[in-house]
Design an enzyme around this catalytic site. Structure first.
Site, PDB file in Angstrom:
ATOM      1  N   HIS A 145       0.840  -1.200   0.000  1.00 38.54           N
ATOM      2  CA  HIS A 145       0.000   0.000   0.000  1.00 38.54           C
ATOM      3  C   HIS A 145       0.882   1.259   0.000  1.00 38.54           C
ATOM      4  CE1 HIS A 145      -2.673  -3.002   2.158  1.00 38.54           C
ATOM      5  NE2 HIS A 145      -3.477  -2.610   1.185  1.00 38.54           N
TER       6      HIS A 145
ATOM      7  N   GLN B  75      -8.191  -7.112 -11.098  1.00 35.11           N
ATOM      8  CA  GLN B  75      -8.964  -5.981 -10.580  1.00 35.11           C
ATOM      9  C   GLN B  75      -8.665  -4.710 -11.379  1.00 35.11           C
ATOM     10  OE1 GLN B  75      -9.687  -5.153  -6.251  1.00 35.11           O
ATOM     11  NE2 GLN B  75      -7.961  -3.799  -6.509  1.00 35.11           N
TER      12      GLN B  75
ATOM     13  N   VAL C 107       4.790  -5.433  -4.688  1.00 33.42           N
ATOM     14  CA  VAL C 107       5.837  -5.403  -3.664  1.00 33.42           C
ATOM     15  C   VAL C 107       5.869  -6.764  -2.975  1.00 33.42           C
ATOM     16  CG1 VAL C 107       6.646  -4.292  -1.545  1.00 33.42           C
ATOM     17  CG2 VAL C 107       5.530  -2.930  -3.326  1.00 33.42           C
TER      18      VAL C 107
HETATM   19  P1  AMP Z   1      -6.352  -4.020  -0.565  1.00 32.25           P
HETATM   20  O1  AMP Z   1      -6.230  -3.225   0.699  1.00 32.25           O
HETATM   21  O2  AMP Z   1      -5.862  -5.431  -0.442  1.00 32.25           O
HETATM   22  O3  AMP Z   1      -7.709  -3.897  -1.199  1.00 32.25           O
HETATM   23  O4  AMP Z   1      -5.340  -3.353  -1.585  1.00 32.25           O
HETATM   24  C1  AMP Z   1      -5.408  -1.973  -1.882  1.00 32.25           C
HETATM   25  C2  AMP Z   1      -4.518  -1.689  -3.044  1.00 32.25           C
HETATM   26  O5  AMP Z   1      -3.176  -2.029  -2.720  1.00 32.25           O
HETATM   27  C3  AMP Z   1      -4.892  -2.509  -4.286  1.00 32.25           C
HETATM   28  O6  AMP Z   1      -4.770  -1.690  -5.442  1.00 32.25           O
HETATM   29  C4  AMP Z   1      -3.865  -3.595  -4.266  1.00 32.25           C
HETATM   30  O7  AMP Z   1      -3.586  -4.122  -5.543  1.00 32.25           O
HETATM   31  C5  AMP Z   1      -2.659  -2.878  -3.702  1.00 32.25           C
HETATM   32  N1  AMP Z   1      -1.718  -3.843  -3.151  1.00 32.25           N
HETATM   33  C6  AMP Z   1      -1.973  -4.811  -2.226  1.00 32.25           C
HETATM   34  N2  AMP Z   1      -0.878  -5.568  -2.027  1.00 32.25           N
HETATM   35  C7  AMP Z   1       0.091  -5.085  -2.830  1.00 32.25           C
HETATM   36  C8  AMP Z   1       1.453  -5.455  -3.104  1.00 32.25           C
HETATM   37  N3  AMP Z   1       2.040  -6.473  -2.488  1.00 32.25           N
HETATM   38  N4  AMP Z   1       2.137  -4.732  -4.013  1.00 32.25           N
HETATM   39  C9  AMP Z   1       1.542  -3.698  -4.681  1.00 32.25           C
HETATM   40  N5  AMP Z   1       0.272  -3.302  -4.467  1.00 32.25           N
HETATM   41  C10 AMP Z   1      -0.449  -3.986  -3.567  1.00 32.25           C
END
Ligand code: AMP
Length: 285
Positions: A37, A156, A179
């Site tokens: 994030h 997504q 990441v």
């Molecule tokens: P979430 O809180 O899981 O809904 O994720 C929020 C945003 O953070 C989404 O756009 C995810 O794709 C991104 N995100 C979650 N994990 C990662 C990661 N390991 N690397 C890059 N972006 C991430």
């Protein structure tokens, strides 16, 4: 850092930023924030946006109520991480603010055909309708902005891009690299739910992707190889596929070129996903 909780205050904040000549960078999240994030906050900052992050665990994208209940919450970490990475405004709307009629469904649902129906969409019916509906609402409240999403949720992003194009929404979608932890595991809020054994098994997802990313094979040989790596580690495989990165159409064995490999599996009761680039070779025999 400003903290807001209502749609009215959030809409007003974004409008005032644009009126003052700033660009707004929206980073939608479900909290339990980690370095993945933070990389989105950093990218928005690097592009010069006023960074508006939302934390909302959207129940409409969870098919399974137990999965929703188990979703991790780390409010102190979230606050610190957002502050440390230059978030200007943290919006944490209550469920009643976002979906006042919940658990009754809203009359309006945003549904993106095609891409939403395969892979994650096939395994989790209604998931992408929930995602598209909430993201459409986040965009409607925020107004013209750049919106940052992680490649971690590769499908997504494709769904959101299609929605933005079809509805001519005033949003520029920015995809950011995955990441990973030191050993290759893609960072995910759900990793907090893994036991040590399960975390070890979960490493097979990134290992499988890495393996096929390094080789040149035809598509079904890649599918088989990824499935084998995950199954050998004790993962219950949901899918291991190679698709077109835009349309999500499955890659045929006579095709060659750049594609996306995507995997999903259940490890110790936790559903995890990962993906990476591959180059397929057409089958020759
Ligand atoms: P979430 O809180 O899981 O809904 O994720 C929020 C945003 O953070 C989404 O756009 C995810 O794709 C991104 N995100 C979650 N994990 C990662 C990661 N390991 N690397 C890059 N972006 C991430």
């Amino acid at each position: 850092m400003q903290r807001l909780h209502t749609i009215a205050a959030w809409r007003d904040y974004a409008q005032r930023q644009r009126d003052a000549g700033h660009s707004v960078g929206l980073v939608p999240t479900m909290g339990a924030l980690h370095a993945g994030h933070a990389s989105l906050f950093d990218e928005a900052k690097a592009r010069g946006d006023v960074v508006l992050a939302t934390i909302f665990v959207n129940p409409r994208q969870f098919g399974d109520i137990a999965d929703l209940r188990a979703y991790p919450h780390t409010p102190e970490v979230d606050l610190r991480l957002a502050q440390e990475h230059g978030v200007d405004c943290l919006v944490e709307p209550a469920l009643e603010e976002m979906w006042p009629e919940y658990p009754r469904p809203t009359a309006t649902t945003v549904s993106v055909r095609g891409i939403s129906e395969v892979l994650e969409g096939a395994g989790r019916p209604g998931h992408f309708d929930g995602v598209a509906s909430v993201v459409a609402k986040l965009f409607a409240v925020t107004g013209p902005c750049r919106a940052y999403f992680g490649d971690k949720d590769f499908q997504q992003i494709a769904v959101v891009r299609q929605m933005v194009a079809d509805l001519a929404l005033p949003v520029e979608v920015v995809g950011c690299p995955i990441v990973r932890d030191y050993d290759g595991l893609a960072l995910s809020s759900r990793n907090l739910l893994l036991t040590e054994t399960a975390r070890h098994q979960a490493l097979s997802l990134s290992r499988a992707l890495h393996q096929v990313g390094e080789t040149r094979r035809y598509a079904s040989a890649m599918r088989r190889a990824m499935r084998a790596v995950m199954e050998d580690a004790g993962v219950r495989v949901a899918y291991a596929d190679v698709v077109d990165p835009v349309t999500f159409m499955p890659t045929r064995d006579d095709e060659g070129g750049a594609r996306r490999a995507l995997v999903a599996g259940v490890v110790g009761g936790v559903r995890l996903i990962d993906n990476g680039p591959v180059v397929v070779e057409p089958r020759r025999d």
